[in-house]
Design a protein around this motif. Structure first.
Motif, mmCIF file in Angstrom:
data_model
loop_
_atom_site.group_PDB
_atom_site.id
_atom_site.type_symbol
_atom_site.label_atom_id
_atom_site.label_comp_id
_atom_site.label_asym_id
_atom_site.label_seq_id
_atom_site.Cartn_x
_atom_site.Cartn_y
_atom_site.Cartn_z
ATOM 1 N N SER A 43 -36.302 16.159 119.539
ATOM 2 C CA SER A 43 -37.446 16.927 119.279
ATOM 3 C C SER A 43 -38.775 16.189 119.919
ATOM 4 C CB SER A 43 -37.528 17.089 117.750
ATOM 5 O OG SER A 43 -37.879 15.854 117.404
ATOM 6 N N PHE A 44 -39.648 17.156 120.095
ATOM 7 C CA PHE A 44 -40.924 16.919 120.689
ATOM 8 C C PHE A 44 -42.034 17.797 119.842
ATOM 9 C CE2 PHE A 44 -37.571 17.075 123.981
ATOM 10 C CZ PHE A 44 -37.824 15.698 124.721
ATOM 11 N N ASN A 45 -43.106 16.967 119.535
ATOM 12 C CA ASN A 45 -44.144 17.594 118.982
ATOM 13 C C ASN A 45 -45.604 17.597 119.557
ATOM 14 O OD1 ASN A 45 -45.533 16.760 115.715
ATOM 15 N ND2 ASN A 45 -45.334 18.695 116.512
ATOM 16 N N PRO A 46 -45.703 18.173 120.555
ATOM 17 C CA PRO A 46 -46.781 18.001 121.543
ATOM 18 C C PRO A 46 -48.033 18.612 120.603
ATOM 19 C CG PRO A 46 -45.257 19.752 122.436
ATOM 20 C CD PRO A 46 -44.586 19.127 121.333
ATOM 21 N N PRO A 47 -49.311 17.983 120.701
ATOM 22 C CA PRO A 47 -50.444 18.281 120.108
ATOM 23 C C PRO A 47 -51.161 19.761 120.500
ATOM 24 C CG PRO A 47 -51.136 16.332 121.483
ATOM 25 C CD PRO A 47 -49.631 16.526 121.612
ATOM 26 N N THR A 48 -50.819 20.015 121.890
ATOM 27 C CA THR A 48 -51.420 21.295 122.434
ATOM 28 C C THR A 48 -50.423 22.052 122.856
ATOM 29 O OG1 THR A 48 -51.826 20.432 124.318
ATOM 30 C CG2 THR A 48 -53.573 20.103 122.743
ATOM 31 N N ARG A 49 -50.581 23.451 123.185
ATOM 32 C CA ARG A 49 -49.873 24.339 123.711
ATOM 33 C C ARG A 49 -49.754 23.992 125.091
ATOM 34 N NH1 ARG A 49 -52.339 27.067 119.817
ATOM 35 N NH2 ARG A 49 -54.033 27.584 121.297
ATOM 36 N N ALA A 50 -50.782 23.709 125.809
ATOM 37 C CA ALA A 50 -50.693 23.284 127.080
ATOM 38 C C ALA A 50 -49.711 22.160 127.354
ATOM 39 C CB ALA A 50 -52.145 22.789 127.746
ATOM 40 N N GLU A 51 -49.663 21.014 126.511
ATOM 41 C CA GLU A 51 -48.893 19.943 126.724
ATOM 42 C C GLU A 51 -47.320 20.492 126.275
ATOM 43 O OE1 GLU A 51 -49.864 16.258 125.065
ATOM 44 O OE2 GLU A 51 -51.963 17.322 124.668
ATOM 45 N N ALA A 52 -47.219 21.381 125.295
ATOM 46 C CA ALA A 52 -45.921 22.143 125.095
ATOM 47 C C ALA A 52 -45.182 22.579 126.160
ATOM 48 C CB ALA A 52 -45.929 22.975 123.880
ATOM 49 N N GLU A 53 -46.064 23.509 126.903
ATOM 50 C CA GLU A 53 -45.670 24.233 128.110
ATOM 51 C C GLU A 53 -44.946 23.191 129.485
ATOM 52 O OE1 GLU A 53 -47.376 27.768 130.951
ATOM 53 O OE2 GLU A 53 -48.474 27.482 129.014
ATOM 54 N N LYS A 54 -45.859 22.260 129.371
ATOM 55 C CA LYS A 54 -45.461 21.279 130.305
ATOM 56 C C LYS A 54 -44.106 20.609 130.042
ATOM 57 C CE LYS A 54 -49.925 19.238 132.103
ATOM 58 N NZ LYS A 54 -51.008 18.600 131.517
ATOM 59 N N LYS A 249 -40.577 20.595 107.707
ATOM 60 C CA LYS A 249 -39.803 21.976 107.678
ATOM 61 C C LYS A 249 -39.697 22.369 109.018
ATOM 62 C CE LYS A 249 -39.431 26.344 105.392
ATOM 63 N NZ LYS A 249 -40.273 27.438 105.112
ATOM 64 N N ASP A 250 -40.814 22.433 109.837
ATOM 65 C CA ASP A 250 -40.753 23.176 111.138
ATOM 66 C C ASP A 250 -39.545 22.458 112.197
ATOM 67 O OD1 ASP A 250 -43.930 24.323 111.358
ATOM 68 O OD2 ASP A 250 -43.446 22.473 109.933
ATOM 69 N N LEU A 251 -39.725 21.098 111.996
ATOM 70 C CA LEU A 251 -38.559 20.203 112.906
ATOM 71 C C LEU A 251 -37.241 20.524 112.246
ATOM 72 C CD1 LEU A 251 -37.360 18.090 114.741
ATOM 73 C CD2 LEU A 251 -38.249 16.258 112.932
#
Length: 300
Positions: A43-54, A249-251
């Motif tokens: 799993s990954f938990n990037p702090p921003t949507r931009a990083e999530a997209e990357k 819960k999200d994870l």
């Protein structure tokens, strides 16, 4: 019969306005085969949507290199209630695509998560009704004549529907018109649809959005010839989720959802899940394909 997918990626999106991790932030769950072909979860938990997209693009690049097809599930609506594109007078033959293009044009989402989702809802309200309807929900400081913190009225017979057919089939799914507070999928959709659209544009025909581009029907290996990624809307609350020790819960939700689809695929039952629930009216199937989309597994 072979499995339809080699990997299962579930994305729990967030409309947060500042970088955030942990509960109520973006989680990406990836279930893929290890060197011994056993399914392994990360799993990954990037702090921003931009990083999530990357991160998502890196994950998909890796699958492409290994010639592995992935199912990518996003936990927000990929379509609006029937009649949305027509009410906004959006051009084009495909209402879902017209809505994606329009939202992408309006949404501004910066690298630090600051975004204009409330002004997008407010502007769409202005064009649709001239008042604070159908979108609702915002912090009091963001209130405008065309967007209010609380719902101002209920949906009447002449309004756009409050819920899509899929929301009703999923029992308990929130309405896309809700932009703030718990379960505000509207804010997630306004900021998430542009990300899915970019993902598709970057990868062309190798990415298919279900059910818009695949048809609302059971999928077979032949249907997915040349396809690297199938993008679908998911709703983790359809499944019973028990977080493990120390697991937010999200994870737990992205993990359990990925495992659920993998198990169905292993049993050759996943393809059938892309078809409408038994007894779905032809008109509903058409509206799901053209504009509303559907939640994978809703009503099944």
């Amino acid at each position: 019969m072979p499995r339809l997918f080699s990997a299962y990626v579930i994305v729990d999106w967030s409309a947060a306005s500042k970088p955030t991790t942990g509960a109520d932030s973006v989680w990406i769950g990836v279930l893929k085969r290890d060197v011994r072909f056993r399914l392994a979860f990360e799993s990954f938990n990037p702090p921003t949507r931009a990083e999530a997209e990357k991160r998502l693009n890196l994950i998909l690049d890796d699958f492409k290199k290994r010639s592995e097809r992935a199912l990518v599930g996003f936990d927000f609506p990929l379509g609006f209630p029937r009649g949305f594109a027509e009410a906004l007078k959006l051009p084009g033959e495909q209402p879902w695509r017209a809505a994606w293009d329009q939202i992408d044009k309006m949404a501004k989402d910066k690298a630090d998560n600051t975004n204009n989702r409330f002004s997008v809802g407010s502007e769409i309200n202005r064009r649709l009704t001239g008042g604070p309807f159908p979108f609702w929900g915002c912090p009091p400081k963001d209130a405008l004549t065309t967007l209010q913190p609380k719902r101002t009225r209920t949906h009447g017979p002449d309004d756009l529907p409050e819920f899509r057919h899929a929301d009703l089939a999923a029992k308990g799914a929130a309405s896309i018109w809700k932009l703030y507070y718990n379960g505000s999928v509207g804010g997630q959709a306004i900021l998430g649809i542009p990300a899915v659209r970019r993902l598709k544009l970057a990868r062309g025909e190798a990415v298919k959005a279900w059910p818009f581009e695949t048809g609302f029907k059971a999928l077979t290996e032949a249907d997915l010839d040349g396809v690297d990624v199938v993008v679908a809307e998911v709703y983790p609350s359809l499944l019973k989720v028990q977080p493990g020790p120390g697991e937010v819960k999200d994870l737990a939700q992205v993990r359990v959802t990925a495992e659920h689809f993998a198990k169905l695929d292993e049993a050759n039952k996943l393809g059938a899940l892309f078809a409408p629930p038994k007894g779905t009216a032809a008109e509903i199937v058409l509206e799901a394909e053209r504009e509303e989309g559907w939640i994978l597994g809703a009503g099944a």
